[in-house]
Design a protein around this motif. Structure first.
Motif, mmCIF file in Angstrom:
data_model
loop_
_atom_site.group_PDB
_atom_site.id
_atom_site.type_symbol
_atom_site.label_atom_id
_atom_site.label_comp_id
_atom_site.label_asym_id
_atom_site.label_seq_id
_atom_site.Cartn_x
_atom_site.Cartn_y
_atom_site.Cartn_z
ATOM 1 N N CYS A 1 -12.126 6.242 3.459
ATOM 2 C CA CYS A 1 -11.315 5.368 4.315
ATOM 3 C C CYS A 1 -11.741 5.449 5.771
ATOM 4 O O CYS A 1 -11.203 4.740 6.616
ATOM 5 C CB CYS A 1 -9.829 5.713 4.188
ATOM 6 N N HIS B 1 -4.709 9.557 0.338
ATOM 7 C CA HIS B 1 -4.973 9.614 1.775
ATOM 8 C C HIS B 1 -3.943 10.449 2.525
ATOM 9 O O HIS B 1 -3.787 10.309 3.745
ATOM 10 C CB HIS B 1 -5.125 8.201 2.329
ATOM 11 N N ILE B 2 -3.256 11.330 1.811
ATOM 12 C CA ILE B 2 -2.441 12.341 2.481
ATOM 13 C C ILE B 2 -3.361 13.175 3.367
ATOM 14 O O ILE B 2 -4.391 13.655 2.900
ATOM 15 C CB ILE B 2 -1.740 13.264 1.450
ATOM 16 N N PRO B 3 -3.016 13.329 4.666
ATOM 17 C CA PRO B 3 -3.864 14.183 5.517
ATOM 18 C C PRO B 3 -3.691 15.651 5.133
ATOM 19 O O PRO B 3 -2.608 16.205 5.266
ATOM 20 C CB PRO B 3 -3.345 13.900 6.931
ATOM 21 N N ARG C 1 -11.454 8.186 7.649
ATOM 22 C CA ARG C 1 -10.785 9.318 8.296
ATOM 23 C C ARG C 1 -11.343 10.616 7.705
ATOM 24 O O ARG C 1 -12.134 10.597 6.777
ATOM 25 C CB ARG C 1 -9.280 9.249 8.060
ATOM 26 N N GLY D 1 2.297 4.692 -1.922
ATOM 27 C CA GLY D 1 1.718 5.651 -2.865
ATOM 28 C C GLY D 1 0.278 6.013 -2.589
ATOM 29 O O GLY D 1 -0.468 6.342 -3.508
ATOM 30 N N GLU D 2 -0.146 5.966 -1.335
ATOM 31 C CA GLU D 2 -1.533 6.318 -1.029
ATOM 32 C C GLU D 2 -1.683 7.839 -0.969
ATOM 33 O O GLU D 2 -2.015 8.422 0.069
ATOM 34 C CB GLU D 2 -1.986 5.646 0.273
ATOM 35 N N ILE D 3 -1.444 8.446 -2.126
ATOM 36 C CA ILE D 3 -1.490 9.905 -2.228
ATOM 37 C C ILE D 3 -2.902 10.410 -1.919
ATOM 38 O O ILE D 3 -3.077 11.479 -1.352
ATOM 39 C CB ILE D 3 -1.021 10.327 -3.641
ATOM 40 N N SER E 1 0.815 -1.217 0.000
ATOM 41 C CA SER E 1 0.000 0.000 0.000
ATOM 42 C C SER E 1 0.849 1.268 0.000
ATOM 43 O O SER E 1 0.516 2.246 0.656
ATOM 44 C CB SER E 1 -0.981 -0.007 1.175
ATOM 45 N N ILE F 1 -7.044 18.940 9.024
ATOM 46 C CA ILE F 1 -7.085 18.270 10.316
ATOM 47 C C ILE F 1 -8.300 18.793 11.087
ATOM 48 O O ILE F 1 -8.632 19.967 10.992
ATOM 49 C CB ILE F 1 -5.790 18.578 11.113
#
Lengths: 339, 339
Positions: free
Chosen positions: A183, A169-171, A185, A165-167, A163, A174
């Protein structure tokens, strides 16, 4: 008699959440035959695998007799263990631990290689698409969600846990006010810049009563799609344009982050939202230019739209069999690792 | 006569902006001799290289006669072309295109390998430090700035443009109100979570007249350091604690981003701020747990403090000569690339 080596080809299958594409692809990446159908929905893996088998069988039947079909490659949505050819989990398909490679090996007695759908699309773009001149590049597929593939020095980087390269899901934002992501979040890039995010924002502006043609779209059709928003933006609707520009700005920040971390030569953007690349690209490019680390920005040749469209995944799946992505090392120190 | 192969060792030099460390290191990573001095400042590269040469010569003189010194490795602050052994640019040292490897090859007639200081510290932690059990890991060095090293499947990923892993320059806050970073942009992780950022925040709270012992520190010493802030936080000063926790929260978001993109087994935090790891770690770990993509979080074994302290860089520089970082592939599919 002098034997002549036969031309080689491979079958590439791309199983997405909505569309199943099968291609017969030759060694140069040319598409010799194409079959496409809707992914069977609401049924078990057996039904879907059977549909894939039918497509592959149809393509095999279409192959000229003097062609050597060297194997079958498949891309499947969701995390895939490419070593074992197992789809670990696919929320869209409702799959868990489905042994895709084993199924096709048994069905066709051919070499079979399986990987994640976004990663095979990455391979396709790297082989004969928008990234064919690059050894280190990233692809983003921006549609319902945001998928990504990472190629470092000519090789996919899937990550040891499958998993990387989960770009998507970059936070990015906030706090409890940030939009919810698929996902579970809040504030991921995908929750701010995907087609789903654009659609959600469009509904919100209509509910707030902002002046936009999207209100009429909703009144007429009962819903608003991401495509409705891009079309409204193109006709000059200021609210729709703002929604697209905000999504593009977030996308540019996410790309800048990936550029800072991977130091790629190029970033390729595909998927449904990329169909509106003319609208997105000025904002994306400005955001990348403002937010990427200067040496990484100077090294980046550009952010480009994908070139293969809906064929990318199946072309890349065929390339699993036909074309190792490896290319001769560039003279400029493109080697991975220790020197 | 039976020849016995002699024990091997290497010289490792670590040239930081403030400290120059030289070590004689054996094949197991053990430090046999150590020399440390302040980096000569405000002088040309010749003076600094000469100081490094003196340290190396001293270490060579200290080596037992039956030891085979196999080469010299050096880590230098700033972007380094490791293939040519050239420091491309070092703002702290005022260097541009300094041929470090060529200098030491001529001085000692030994094999010489040169890389960036943070990358060699990464190699040191990977060889005998906090990351020695991991094949895919990231190190962050949080001090005046935030440096980073990336090891993927047992190999450094420097990036084809020599600037991969710029975690310190992830864009975290957007807009003209975001704090200025050393790179000239605004809102980078480094501008929010480095020692410099902590110091800047401490000055701001004192100027605003917030109730904190840091006001007394400033009145007494004329300035406030990051260490003053961590010490005040440890004694229960609420304002100092808030500054540390905000920096740690940003650091955790940056680490979550890197975890999402690289899919590492471990993240190692070193540098000056890591000396306050007891204060930082609960907040960092919570932020990572909240913001990393769930499969990547599940794969991550942890965020750990660095183990080698000020020796990490020089140990890693010696490892350039002695120990390829490559380790036997794990059984769990840890291979880079196509399968």
């Amino acid at each position: 008699m002098i034997s002549r080596s036969r031309a080689r080809a491979a079958i590439g299958l791309d199983l997405g959440g909505s569309t199943l594409t099968g291609l017969l692809v030759d060694e140069t990446g040319r598409v010799l035959a194409r079959r496409r159908r809707a992914t069977p929905r609401g049924q078990g893996p057996e039904t879907v695998l059977e549909a894939m088998r039918e497509e592959a069988a149809g393509l095999l039947a279409a192959a000229p007799p003097d062609l050597c079909v060297a194997g079958l490659g498949a891309g499947v949505a969701g995390p895939v263990d490419a070593v074992r050819g197992v789809c670990l989990f696919s929320p869209n398909l409702g799959w868990r631990d489905v042994e895709v490679a084993a199924y096709f090996r048994q069905a066709f007695d051919l070499p079979v290689l399986v990987d994640n759908d976004v990663r095979v699309a990455t391979l396709g773009e790297g082989w004969v698409g928008a990234a064919k001149s690059y050894r280190t590049f990233i692809t983003l597929t921006v549609g319902t969600g945001i998928g990504s593939g990472v190629v470092l020095d000519g090789r996919l980087w899937p990550g040891p846990g499958h998993s990387a390269g989960e770009i998507g899901h970059i936070p990015m934002k906030i706090g409890p006010g940030a939009p919810l992501c698929g996902c579970g979040r809040r504030g991921c890039l995908e929750a701010l810049a995907s087609g789903t995010a654009i659609r959600r924002e469009a509904r919100l502006v209509v509910e707030r009563g902002e002046p936009t043609v999207l209100a009429e779209v909703r009144a007429t059709t009962g819903d608003i799609t991401a495509r409705d928003v891009t079309e409204a933006a193109r006709t000059g609707d200021a609210v729709a344009r703002r929604i697209i520009e905000e999504a593009a700005d977030h996308l540019g920040t996410g790309i800048a982050t990936a550029v800072n971390l991977f130091n790629p030569e190029a970033v390729i953007v595909g998927g449904g939202v990329a169909g509106a690349w003319d609208l997105l690209s000025p904002v994306v490019e400005r955001a990348v230019a403002e937010r990427a680390f200067p040496p990484n920005l100077a090294f980046l040749r550009g952010v480009f739209p994908a070139a293969l469209g809906e064929d990318a995944g199946a072309v890349g799946a065929a390339s699993l069999v036909l074309a190792p992505l490896e290319r001769p090392a560039a003279g400029d120190g493109g080697e991975v690792g220790r020197r």
